[in-house]
Design a protein around this motif. Sequence first.
Motif, short mmCIF file in Angstrom:
data_model
loop_
_atom_site.label_atom_id
_atom_site.label_comp_id
_atom_site.label_asym_id
_atom_site.label_seq_id
_atom_site.Cartn_x
_atom_site.Cartn_y
_atom_site.Cartn_z
N GLU A 179 -5.29 54.35 76.31
CA GLU A 179 -5.78 55.12 76.90
C GLU A 179 -4.90 56.12 77.89
O GLU A 179 -5.07 57.15 77.79
N SER A 180 -3.77 55.47 78.24
CA SER A 180 -2.74 56.24 78.95
C SER A 180 -2.09 57.28 78.06
O SER A 180 -1.91 58.39 78.49
N TYR A 205 -11.33 48.69 84.21
CA TYR A 205 -10.09 49.09 84.42
C TYR A 205 -9.78 50.62 84.02
O TYR A 205 -9.28 51.46 84.48
N ARG A 206 -10.38 50.72 82.69
CA ARG A 206 -10.17 52.05 82.14
C ARG A 206 -10.69 53.23 83.01
O ARG A 206 -9.84 54.41 82.94
N HIS A 207 -11.84 53.03 83.51
CA HIS A 207 -12.35 54.02 84.36
C HIS A 207 -11.47 54.44 85.41
O HIS A 207 -11.35 55.47 85.95
N ARG A 242 -8.63 56.39 84.32
CA ARG A 242 -8.85 57.76 83.74
C ARG A 242 -9.10 58.62 85.16
O ARG A 242 -8.61 59.59 85.20
N GLU A 278 -5.60 48.05 75.48
CA GLU A 278 -6.62 49.23 75.62
C GLU A 278 -5.95 50.44 76.85
O GLU A 278 -6.31 51.65 76.46
N LEU A 279 -5.44 49.73 77.80
CA LEU A 279 -5.01 50.67 78.80
C LEU A 279 -3.92 51.54 78.40
O LEU A 279 -3.60 52.64 78.70
N GLU A 313 -13.25 48.12 80.32
CA GLU A 313 -13.79 49.44 80.74
C GLU A 313 -13.90 49.69 82.09
O GLU A 313 -13.77 50.92 82.73
#
Length: 346
Positions: A207-208, A162-164, A167, A203-204, A160
Motif C-alpha cells: 500500500e505504501s 491498518y491500511r485505512h 492511507r 499488505e502495508l 484493512e
Amino acid sequence: MVYKQLLRRTLFALGKGDPEIAHERTMVGLVRLGKVPPAVAAARKVFGARTEHTVFGVRFPGRVGLAAGMDKDGRALKAWPALGFGHVEVGTVTRHAQPGNPRPRLFRLAESEAIINRMGFNNAGADALAARLRAIGPVGVPLGISIGKSKVTPVEEAVEDYRHSLRALHPYGDYFAINVSSPNTPGLRGLQDRAALDELVGELRRESVALAHGAPRPLLVKIAPDLTDQAIAEVLQVCADHEVAGVIATNTTLARDGLASVDRNVGAEAGGLSGRPLTERARDVVAFVAKETGGALPIIGVGGVFDVDGALRMLDAGASLVQLYTGFIFEGPPLVRRINRAVDAR
C-alpha cells in the motif's frame, strides 16, 4: 532542578488521584507554547541538538525523540521541538475514533520511577488526525505516526483497519510505526505471530509503495519486550522479507520485575509497565536486534531511558535513535537537553 522541585511536584500533586489530570494540564500548556513561534525558536536553541543524523533516509536534527502515547492526537506538535526533541511520534491512532478503556487507566509508581497504563488507544481516529496535520502544516522535526488496530475491529479484519489509517495519514508522516505490541487492545499482540505479521506488513508495504508511486514512506515495526529471542528473530525475518525500514524496541511490558516494595499494590493493576524497571530489558532487546541483523536494520530504542548514561548505552547497544516517555515525565525537558549535549559531544 527547577523542573523536579517546582513543576513536577505541582503536576504530580494535581494528578495524585488520577495522573491523566496532570497530563491534560501539561498538554494545555504545550498547546499554548506552540502558538508562540518566537518562544518555540528560543527554547529550541537552548534544549535542541546541534548534530544531525540520517536514519532510514530521514534527516533528524537530533537523536532524541518523543515516544508515541504522549501526544496521541497531535495536539501540541508545534511545541515539542521547543523542548529539544529531534522527532515526534504521534498516536497510536486507529481507524475508528475510540474513547479507550474506563478510567482510572494510568498509574504512577513514584518510588519505582515507572508508569502502568491501560489507556486502550484512546484517540480521535485517523481521519481526524489527518485533518489536524493538514491544518497545522510542517512540524519542524520529522513526524512519526504510530498506527494500531481499532478495538471494534475483529483481528481477522486488522489488515484493512491498518491500511485505512495508512492511507489517510500517508501524506503527513515521515515514517510509520506499525504497533502490534500494545498489551491493552485484545488480540493485538497476536499480530506479532509470524504468519499474521507477514500478511499485515506485506499488505502495508504494498500500500505504501502504491501511495508514494514507488518511493514509500519508511515502515517500522514496534515490538514487545516480552517476546522470546526466537519470536523476535521471526519478526526480524518478516521485516527483512518486506523491506521494513526499522524496528522500535520496545513497547511496555506485562512483567512486574524490579518494582519497589511500596509500589507492589499499584503494580498489580492491569496494563503495560514503562519506566526504569524496563531499562535493562529494552536495552537487551535492542542489542539482540542489532546482533541478529548485523547492525543493518535501524533501531529506535525506547524503554527506561532516564539519564545520559542510559541513552548512551542504548545507542551503544545498537540504537540509531532513542525515544523518551516515562523518563521525560519524571525528569522533564532538562533530560532532553542533557542527552542532546552528550550526543553532540561524541
